[in-house]
Structure formats: structure tokens, C-alpha cells
Design an enzyme around this catalytic site. Structure first.
Site, PDB file in Angstrom:
ATOM      1  N   LYS A  84       0.830  -1.218   0.000  1.00 41.38           N
ATOM      2  CA  LYS A  84       0.000   0.000   0.000  1.00 41.38           C
ATOM      3  C   LYS A  84       0.858   1.260   0.000  1.00 41.38           C
ATOM      4  CE  LYS A  84      -1.920   1.613   4.150  1.00 41.38           C
ATOM      5  NZ  LYS A  84      -1.507   3.007   4.293  1.00 41.38           N
ATOM      6  N   ASN A  85       1.880   1.276   0.880  1.00 41.07           N
ATOM      7  CA  ASN A  85       2.642   2.507   1.048  1.00 41.07           C
ATOM      8  C   ASN A  85       3.714   2.711  -0.024  1.00 41.07           C
ATOM      9  OD1 ASN A  85       1.005   3.048   3.185  1.00 41.07           O
ATOM     10  ND2 ASN A  85       2.491   2.458   4.761  1.00 41.07           N
TER      11      ASN A  85
ATOM     12  N   ARG B  24      -3.596  10.487   3.456  1.00 40.43           N
ATOM     13  CA  ARG B  24      -2.480  11.421   3.632  1.00 40.43           C
ATOM     14  C   ARG B  24      -1.747  11.666   2.320  1.00 40.43           C
ATOM     15  NH1 ARG B  24      -2.193  13.290   8.138  1.00 40.43           N
ATOM     16  NH2 ARG B  24      -0.122  14.101   7.793  1.00 40.43           N
TER      17      ARG B  24
ATOM     18  N   CYS C  16      -5.029   7.818   9.287  1.00 36.07           N
ATOM     19  CA  CYS C  16      -5.300   7.326  10.643  1.00 36.07           C
ATOM     20  C   CYS C  16      -4.953   8.376  11.685  1.00 36.07           C
ATOM     21  CB  CYS C  16      -4.484   6.063  10.902  1.00 36.07           C
ATOM     22  SG  CYS C  16      -5.050   4.681   9.909  1.00 36.07           S
TER      23      CYS C  16
ATOM     24  N   ARG D 168       0.467  14.336  13.360  1.00 39.46           N
ATOM     25  CA  ARG D 168       0.803  14.176  11.956  1.00 39.46           C
ATOM     26  C   ARG D 168       0.840  15.502  11.181  1.00 39.46           C
ATOM     27  NH1 ARG D 168      -1.805   8.764   9.541  1.00 39.46           N
ATOM     28  NH2 ARG D 168       0.234   8.603   8.576  1.00 39.46           N
TER      29      ARG D 168
ATOM     30  N   ASP E  51       4.240   0.205  12.231  1.00 41.18           N
ATOM     31  CA  ASP E  51       3.051  -0.487  11.713  1.00 41.18           C
ATOM     32  C   ASP E  51       3.051  -1.988  12.032  1.00 41.18           C
ATOM     33  OD1 ASP E  51       2.082   1.885  10.597  1.00 41.18           O
ATOM     34  OD2 ASP E  51       3.357   1.617   8.845  1.00 41.18           O
TER      35      ASP E  51
ATOM     36  N   ARG F 233      -8.875  -0.267   4.036  1.00 45.38           N
ATOM     37  CA  ARG F 233      -7.911   0.702   3.483  1.00 45.38           C
ATOM     38  C   ARG F 233      -6.583   0.016   3.177  1.00 45.38           C
ATOM     39  NH1 ARG F 233      -6.301   5.028   7.005  1.00 45.38           N
ATOM     40  NH2 ARG F 233      -4.758   5.148   5.372  1.00 45.38           N
TER      41      ARG F 233
END
Ligand code: EPU
Length: 449
Positions: A38-39, A111, A135, A140, A323, A431
Site C-alpha cells: 500500500k505505502n 495522507r 489514521c 501528523r 506499523d 484501506r
């Protein structure tokens, strides 16, 4: 002609009520397939805005974040299509950067929109960056991003519900991040690849997902070197091209399944898991008594006779990822002795443990740095260290998902607990974890209702 594949049925079914009931106590056994990270993918999708040419990403999971970034790209005039089950094609011929209302309505979920700044500046000299979602695991802020963009020559105006960013041209510069932020490192990469001159970024983040995105940028024609001591040097080029790429496997999802295997005393083969991206996780997993077998196709996770308590600190890569923290904390509730989890990346990432306590776990959260070193959050009244005493028998409860990673750890808690657990707000988990209820059922989980 290419075919557009719509979202899958199983996802829609689960979205209808946003809650599931899990009857726990059964070991998870079988195989799951994990696709691209995902990232990494979400950032690589943003990189497509740096060219007018066709870009293709393979191994793309069906997750909400991919949908959100696709909508954002469409909102600025690009075209995103799923051309097969796991392949997307993006072509951004004409860009319209300031469709504010539309961008605002989409951006609250993620984000990633802040990363649109650099590519949009190169394409059309301005960008609107809406307030960000994602999240709620700390404040952040985006100060590093904005400072870096200004150093590269952008003008930033803070406006209602966002920022208006403009630049006739960006110029290479020396930038030092106050902390090795993943997003700010990606911001500098995406903004400087087409800037005039050389950019030297120090104190950069070097997560495997960032390295994979650098590989994409190199395929596009960028010149980037990752030097020693967190320094990344980017020599600006005048044009970038289309690319085709298969992103790395999602190591965070792999670690989540590994934790689920050990917590339920099961055995899960995670297809596509890559050892080299998650060595620190594998070390900790082995230290607490987890077992794994690495093959060409993936990694099989299980556990030995007993699980043992250990101290852990989260950190930027190559440290233990923040994470990995939530599923691992759940796993530590099943280990013998007192474990310590010192969270050093986000100041507010233990809110979720209250639900574990209601399920029978013995966890105390402290504001002191209970690790081998002092972090940014010590002496600030921020509860960022947890002591977990185990093993504790967990029992069913009604719990509500607060954020993505905590959400999956709630699922593991429910699977480990005796009796039924109702988990509300499970949509958040989509997500980052595709078809997770289907995957759970295939592993033998009892999902009722
Ligand atoms: N920070 C600042 N100012 C900034 C940017 C960051 O103070 O301008 C601080 C943050 O508040 C935080 C620390 O720096 O305390 C690290 O934040 P970072 O920028 O590295 O996080 P991010 O880029 O917003 C990504 C992942 C997160 C992951 C972190 C850390 C994405 C979309 N998100 O966030 O993933 O936890 O890096 O590895 O890539 C998740 O996948 O569930 C997730 C939260």
C-alpha cells in the site's frame, strides 16, 4: 481493448454493515496471498503525474487507498483504469490542478494528497493541497513537507481547509529533515526529480517502499543515489517517461498474518512474503518463539511450544516498524513474562490497547521512555510505552476499530479470544487489507453474522 474491473463482491458485502462477529479460539491454517505494498503503490501512482506517458502498475491490491488515490488523480484530470484483476494503467495527458471542492471531498480519507504538490507544480505551476485524512495516531503535521517545498522554490499560502502552492520553477537545494519522515522524503523526491540542479536530502527515510519508489523514478528517467548516512542525492532532469512496475510485497500485511498465525497457534503460508524487507520483524518473531520457513514463493509462519516476552522499540527503517507494533502487541499478550513496547515514531499510538484490556489483556501504558534510549516523546506527558504481562486468556467483547493497523490487531485478538467478539467499523481495515474476511474464512476463521 482493456477491461475495467470493478470492486469485488466480498468487499461490498462486508461494507453493508461495517461490522463482523468472530467466534475465536481456532488456529488459522492455510495460505494467504499478499500483493503490492500500500505505502509504495500509492506513492508510485502519484509519480505518474510527472509524465504524460502511459504508466502501468502490476500486483495492485483491491484496497481503499488505491481507490482514493485513483479518485484524486481523476480529480486533477488524469485517467486511471484497472486493466486486469491486479494491474492498473494511468495516463495523465492533461492536468487541471485546482479542482478544490472535488479534491477536498476526496482528500479527507488519506495522507497522500500532500504528495501531489511537486508533480502538479511541475505540470502546471500550482497545486491545491487539501486538509489531510489518514489514521488518527498522532498530530501528523506537514511542516517538513512545506519547508522542503519552500526550500525548493515554492510559495505556500495557507488557505481555508488547505494550502495553495505555486512555483514558476523548482530548483535543487540542500534539505535536512528534522526527523526521517517517510512522507517528507517522498515529497522531496517527487518535487526534485524535475527541478533544475542537484538536491541533497539528508536525514532521509529509507524504508523499502521508498527504495521501490526510487526504482520507479529511475525507470522514468530520474537520477537518484542513496548514499550512506541517510543522504539521498537527486540530479534534476528535464523530462520523465512512462513506466511499468511490479511493486514490492506489503511487508506490513505479511507481519500481520505472521502475528495472527502465532497468536492463534496456527500455521500460515504467506505467498509473496519477502525476507529481505522484513529481517528485523523476523528476528523479533523468532526471539519471542515464533517459527518461520522461507521459500522462493513466500514464508510460512507458526510458533513453537511457548511464546516468550521481549522488549521492543519501534523506529524508522531499518528499525522495527511502527506499523508492526499493534499486531505484535496482541501477540505479546500471549507470551510468558513482561514485554515492553516503546513507540518512538508516533506519539499517540496506544489508544487501541484499552479494547485489549477489556478482552482480558494485562497492559499498562506509560509516558516514560521504557526503551534503551530516550525518544522525542519522553517527558511530554505522552503515553508512548506499553508493558504487556502475559500470557492472558482473552475473551470476546464488543470493540470498535480506531485505525487501520489497530483494526487488524482487533481481528487477531478476536480470533485468539474465547467466545464471540463483535468488531465495529471494520471498513477502515479495507484501506490496507484486501479481501481480509475472505482470507480469514479460507484460513478457517469462524466469522458469523
Ligand atoms: N512528522 C512531522 N512533520 C512532518 C511529517 C512527519 O513532525 O511534516 C512526524 C510525524 O508526526 C511522525 C513522524 O514524523 O511522528 C513520522 O511520520 P512520517 O512522515 O514518516 O509518516 P507518514 O509518511 O505520514 C507513513 C505511512 C505510515 C507509517 C509511517 C511511518 C503512508 C501512507 N503512511 O506515514 O503508515 O506508519 O510512514 O513508517 O505511507 C499505515 O500504513 O497504517 C501507516 C500509518
Amino acid at each position: 481493448m482493456s477491461k475495467v474491473v470493478e470492486k469485488t463482491e466480498s468487499k461490498t458485502v462486508a461494507h453493508d454493515n461495517g461490522s463482523i462477529v468472530i467466534r475465536g479460539g481456532k488456529p488459522l491454517v492455510g495460505t494467504v496471498t499478499v500483493r503490492g505494498a500500500k505505502n509504495a503503490i500509492s506513492k508510485q501512482m502519484v509519480a505518474t503525474l510527472l509524465t504524460k506517458e502511459r504508466c502501468v502498475l502490476h500486483n495492485v491490491p483491491n484496497i481503499e487507498d488505491v481507490e482514493v488515490v485513483s479518485e484524486m488523480i481523476r480529480a486533477v484530470g488524469g485517467e486511471v483504469k484497472r486493466i486486469s484483476e491486479d494491474t492498473i494503467e494511468i495516463i495523465n495527458r492533461d492536468i487541471n490542478p485546482v479542482n478544490r471542492e472535488k479534491l477536498k471531498s476526496i482528500a479527507g480519507k488519506s495522507r497522500i494528497p500532500v504528495l501531489f504538490a511537486g508533480p502538479l507544480l511541475h505540470r502546471s505551476k500550482e497545486a491545491f493541497i487539501p486538509e489531510l485524512g489518514g489514521c488518527k495516531i498522532g498530530k501528523r503535521p506537514v511542516d517538513f513537507h512545506m519547508k522542503a517545498l519552500e526550500t525548493l522554490g515554492a510559495t505556500i499560502e495557507s488557505i481555508e481547509k488547505g494550502y495553495h502552492v505555486t512555483a514558476e520553477k523548482l530548483f535543487g537545494a540542500k534539505i535536512k529533515l528534522d526527523y526521517p519522515s517517510v512522507g517528507a522524503t517522498e515529497q522531496v523526491l517527487l518535487a526534485s526529480v524535475l527541478a533544475e540542479g542537484v538536491t541533497e536530502l539528508s536525514n532521509a527515510a529509507i524504508e523499502p517502499e521508498i527504495m521501490d519508489t526510487i526504482a520507479v523514478l529511475q525507470k522514468m528517467g530520474a537520477i537518484i543515489s542513496v548514499d550512506t548516512d541517510r543522504v539521498i542525492t537527486i540530479i534534476g532532469v528535464s523530462e520523465l517517461h512512462g513506466f511499468e512496475h511490479r511493486p514490492i510485497t506489503d511487508r506490513i500485511e505479511v507481519a500481520s498474518w505472521a502475528s495472527a498465525a502465532a497468536a492463534t497457534n496456527g500455521k500460515i503460508f504467506v505467498k509473496n512474503a519477502r525476507q529481505q524487507d522484513m529481517m528485523i520483524f523476523l528476528n523479533k518473531f523468532r526471539l519471542i518463539g515464533g517459527e518461520f520457513k522461507i521459500t522462493e514463493e513466500g514464508i510460512e509462519f507458526s510458533r513453537g511450544e511457548t511464546l516468550r516476552a521481549i522488549p521492543i522499540e519501534t523506529d524508522v527503517y531499518p528499525g522495527f516498524s511502527t506499523d508492526y507494533q499493534q499486531p505484535f502487541t496482541l501477540l505479546l499478550t500471549q507470551a510468558i513474562g513482561a514485554s515492553v513496547m516503546h513507540e518512538t515514531v508516533y506519539e499517540s499510538r496506544f489508544g487501541y490497547v484499552e479494547a485489549f484490556s477489556r478482552m482480558g489483556a494485562n497492559i499498562q501504558v506509560y509516558q516514560e521512555c521504557l526503551g534503551s534510549r530516550h525518544c522525542r516523546f519522553g517527558a511530554q506527558n505522552l503515553k508512548h510505552s506499553a508493558v504487556i504481562i502475559g500470557p492472558t486468556k482473552l475473551h470476546g467483547a464488543e470493540i470498535e476499530v480506531p485505525d487501520l493497523r489497530a483494526g487488524f490487531s482487533y481481528v487477531i485478538a478476536a480470533l485468539t479470544a474465547e467466545g464471540e467478539t463483535k468488531i465495529k467499523n471494520i471498513n477502515v481495515i479495507y484501506r490496507g487489507y484486501e479481501h481480509f474476511t475472505d482470507k480469514l474464512r479460507a484460513l478457517g476463521a469462524e466469522i458469523v453474522g
